[in-house]
Design an enzyme around this catalytic site. Structure first.
Site, PDB file in Angstrom:
ATOM      1  N   CYS A   1      47.580  48.957  46.731  1.00  0.00           N
ATOM      2  CA  CYS A   1      47.923  50.351  46.649  1.00  0.00           C
ATOM      3  C   CYS A   1      47.211  51.343  47.437  1.00  0.00           C
ATOM      4  O   CYS A   1      47.095  52.475  46.638  1.00  0.00           O
ATOM      5  CB  CYS A   1      48.264  50.522  45.314  1.00  0.00           C
ATOM      6  SG  CYS A   1      49.470  49.366  44.497  1.00  0.00           S
TER       7      CYS A   1
ATOM      8  N   LYS B   1      42.786  48.370  32.047  1.00  0.00           N
ATOM      9  CA  LYS B   1      41.805  47.853  32.974  1.00  0.00           C
ATOM     10  C   LYS B   1      40.528  47.755  32.146  1.00  0.00           C
ATOM     11  O   LYS B   1      39.492  47.518  32.869  1.00  0.00           O
ATOM     12  CB  LYS B   1      41.622  48.799  34.140  1.00  0.00           C
ATOM     13  CG  LYS B   1      42.741  48.627  34.949  1.00  0.00           C
ATOM     14  CD  LYS B   1      42.675  49.499  36.298  1.00  0.00           C
ATOM     15  CE  LYS B   1      43.785  49.930  37.066  1.00  0.00           C
ATOM     16  NZ  LYS B   1      44.649  48.830  38.112  1.00  0.00           N
TER      17      LYS B   1
ATOM     18  N   GLN C   1      38.848  52.775  37.665  1.00  0.00           N
ATOM     19  CA  GLN C   1      38.152  51.424  37.912  1.00  0.00           C
ATOM     20  C   GLN C   1      36.662  51.651  37.376  1.00  0.00           C
ATOM     21  O   GLN C   1      35.956  50.821  36.706  1.00  0.00           O
ATOM     22  CB  GLN C   1      37.794  51.335  39.498  1.00  0.00           C
ATOM     23  CG  GLN C   1      39.239  50.782  40.230  1.00  0.00           C
ATOM     24  CD  GLN C   1      39.717  49.454  39.526  1.00  0.00           C
ATOM     25  OE1 GLN C   1      38.911  48.664  39.112  1.00  0.00           O
ATOM     26  NE2 GLN C   1      41.045  49.252  39.862  1.00  0.00           N
TER      27      GLN C   1
ATOM     28  N   HIS D   1      44.054  55.482  45.556  1.00  0.00           N
ATOM     29  CA  HIS D   1      44.919  54.797  45.179  1.00  0.00           C
ATOM     30  C   HIS D   1      46.391  55.535  45.252  1.00  0.00           C
ATOM     31  O   HIS D   1      46.381  56.829  45.094  1.00  0.00           O
ATOM     32  CB  HIS D   1      44.934  54.402  43.725  1.00  0.00           C
ATOM     33  CG  HIS D   1      45.877  53.298  43.206  1.00  0.00           C
ATOM     34  ND1 HIS D   1      47.044  53.759  42.699  1.00  0.00           N
ATOM     35  CD2 HIS D   1      45.578  51.973  42.826  1.00  0.00           C
ATOM     36  CE1 HIS D   1      47.644  52.565  42.291  1.00  0.00           C
ATOM     37  NE2 HIS D   1      46.822  51.488  42.468  1.00  0.00           N
TER      38      HIS D   1
ATOM     39  N   ASP E   1      39.696  60.265  39.378  1.00  0.00           N
ATOM     40  CA  ASP E   1      40.423  59.141  38.982  1.00  0.00           C
ATOM     41  C   ASP E   1      39.326  57.981  38.599  1.00  0.00           C
ATOM     42  O   ASP E   1      38.496  57.506  39.208  1.00  0.00           O
ATOM     43  CB  ASP E   1      41.194  58.374  40.355  1.00  0.00           C
ATOM     44  CG  ASP E   1      41.453  56.981  40.064  1.00  0.00           C
ATOM     45  OD1 ASP E   1      41.540  56.369  38.890  1.00  0.00           O
ATOM     46  OD2 ASP E   1      42.445  56.473  41.059  1.00  0.00           O
TER      47      ASP E   1
HETATM   48  C1  LIG Z   1      41.691  53.187  41.570  1.00  0.00           C
HETATM   49  C2  LIG Z   1      42.977  53.205  40.895  1.00  0.00           C
HETATM   50  N1  LIG Z   1      43.464  54.334  40.231  1.00  0.00           N
HETATM   51  C3  LIG Z   1      44.791  54.300  39.769  1.00  0.00           C
HETATM   52  C4  LIG Z   1      45.487  53.145  39.513  1.00  0.00           C
HETATM   53  C5  LIG Z   1      46.826  52.939  38.760  1.00  0.00           C
HETATM   54  O1  LIG Z   1      46.664  52.466  37.240  1.00  0.00           O
HETATM   55  P1  LIG Z   1      47.695  52.137  36.468  1.00  0.00           P
HETATM   56  O2  LIG Z   1      48.550  51.364  37.352  1.00  0.00           O
HETATM   57  O3  LIG Z   1      47.171  51.475  35.399  1.00  0.00           O
HETATM   58  O4  LIG Z   1      48.889  53.633  36.121  1.00  0.00           O
HETATM   59  C6  LIG Z   1      44.652  51.809  39.639  1.00  0.00           C
HETATM   60  C7  LIG Z   1      45.598  50.635  39.501  1.00  0.00           C
HETATM   61  O5  LIG Z   1      45.210  49.458  40.283  1.00  0.00           O
HETATM   62  C8  LIG Z   1      43.619  52.067  40.474  1.00  0.00           C
HETATM   63  O6  LIG Z   1      43.129  50.868  40.837  1.00  0.00           O
END
Ligand SMILES: Cc1ncc(COP(=O)(O)O)c(C=O)c1O
Length: 397
Positions: free
Chosen positions: A355, A218, A195, A115, A192
């Site tokens: 993203c 999430k 998800q 992401h 990360d």
């Molecule tokens: C895999 C992953 N990492 C990081 C993020 C970023 O999360 P946040 O927007 O809550 O900071 C997202 C958000 O969609 C995501 O799906």
């Protein structure tokens, strides 16, 4: 699981809406809303500052949730949990603080599936320091190219940044393997978990993960809050990236002594109410059981993939082994047209690059449709989505 939807008031007020965008943000159960409302209505105050009951109670709630989060992800100590405003801020904090630990010629490995929030902070660091980013390729089936990784890791690599589950591919990556190989070369691993944490039990200690990141919103908690887990020995080495109240032991005109982690990373008034709501979200998840959630969503994902496979022209971007996330394109039909018409019919899906532009470039597509599941979804939701999609395709083809 049949009863779970009833815990989410948004579905009681909107029985016609089919929400299939939980990977973007999950809906909130009544218990989370109640916990935040109760705190606002009955004992709201700032933390770590007041000598009166409300403030002491707020401080206690805040610190209790930190301990709860530590237990939730298997951290050995609550001081290893830093509250941030989301996963994005957690990665930015880490990249900014890591700057002083890197020297010319160091390398960072980042996967092609990341992401943007676990991609751009490292790109920015590359612009500022004389370091090099290498990109861990994604194979055709959506998995990491582990052979490439074994060939390209070396003692020049200081950090490996990988997702536990891509928000497009949905496959659970072999983080244990990445950590083991990285540690053989002295590299640290930043995972990360934005998800994966929504539907899988994670134990950062068992996996020996150095840094782990996820967002409250999430996993059925409030927005504006996330977590950076870091091993204590590593957090000790990092410099704060923001400065302000509640993060120093002492300040004089010529000397500043920072507090120990995690306080030194939490300058200013934190999102106290959101932390309280986050604690309620973890309680909610644990009252159902993560194993049950994971199994239920995995079964529902298989059902969704089977139903979508019956539609001509569907090409999956996500893995056949995905849990909760199914991304696809449909031959000769614009994903945006499909998403728009689904939206007009109360079916909420996500369309675009999610993203994760480098990943879309890797697969040679400029956008995809993503259907993502939460614990409130059921087969009826999927049937409604498929039925509406078929009608939309008749209009567009
Ligand atoms: C895999 C992953 N990492 C990081 C993020 C970023 O999360 P946040 O927007 O809550 O900071 C997202 C958000 O969609 C995501 O799906």
């Amino acid at each position: 699981m049949d009863e779970i939807k009833k815990n989410f008031p948004i579905f009681t007020s909107n029985p016609d809406v089919v929400y299939l965008d939980s990977a973007a943000s999950a809906q909130k159960p009544q218990s989370v809303i109640d916990a935040m409302n109760d705190f606002y209505c009955n004992s709201y105050a700032n933390i770590h500052r007041g000598l009166y009951n409300w403030s002491e109670n707020a401080s206690m709630l805040y610190d209790d949730v930190r301990a709860k989060v530590a237990k939730f992800i298997g951290a050995s100590d609550m001081s290893e949990i830093v509250f941030t405003k989301g996963s994005t801020e957690a990665f930015n904090l880490l990249a900014s603080s890591y700057r002083s630990l890197l020297i010319d010629g160091d390398e960072i490995i980042v996967s092609e599936a990341e992401h943007h929030s676990n991609f751009l902070p490292w790109k920015d660091l590359e612009l500022q320091k004389n370091i090099k980013i290498k990109y861990l390729p994604i194979l055709e089936d959506g998995s990491f190219d582990y052979d490439w990784f074994e060939k390209n890791i070396s003692d020049k690599v200081k950090l490996v940044c990988v997702t536990a589950q891509s928000n497009v591919i949905g496959l659970k990556n072999d983080i244990g393997k990445i950590v083991k190989i990285s540690h053989n070369y002295g590299a640290k691993v930043c995972v990360d978990g934005a998800q994966l944490t929504a539907h899988d039990k994670v134990n950062v200690s068992v996996l020996d993960i150095d840094f782990y990141v996820f967002s409250s919103h999430k996993i059925y908690g409030p927005t504006g809050l996330g977590i950076l887990y870091g091993k204590k020995s590593l957090l000790d080495l990092l410099l704060p990236y923001q400065f302000g109240g509640d993060m120093v032991e002492s300040v004089s005109l010529d000397k500043v002594v920072f507090k120990e982690p995690p306080s030194k990373f939490e300058a200013g008034t934190p999102p106290v109410v959101e932390v309280v709501g986050f604690g309620a979200a973890i309680d909610f998840i644990e009252s159902i059981g993560m194993d049950k959630i994971s199994k239920y969503l995995s079964g529902l994902t298989t059902y969704l993939i089977a139903k979508l496979s019956e539609i001509s022209g569907v090409k999956f971007i996500s893995s056949m082994d995905s849990n909760s996330i199914v991304s696809f394109v449909i031959d000769k039909v614009s994903s945006f047209d499909i998403g728009f018409l689904l939206g007009k019919n109360n079916i909420c899906v996500r369309v675009g690059k999610h993203c994760a532009e480098p990943l879309h470039t890797r697969f040679g597509i400029d956008s995809s449709i993503r259907v993502s599941l939460g614990i409130y979804n059921d087969k009826e939701d999927i049937d409604k989505f498929i039925e509406t999609l078929k009608k939309v395709l008749v209009m567009l083809r």
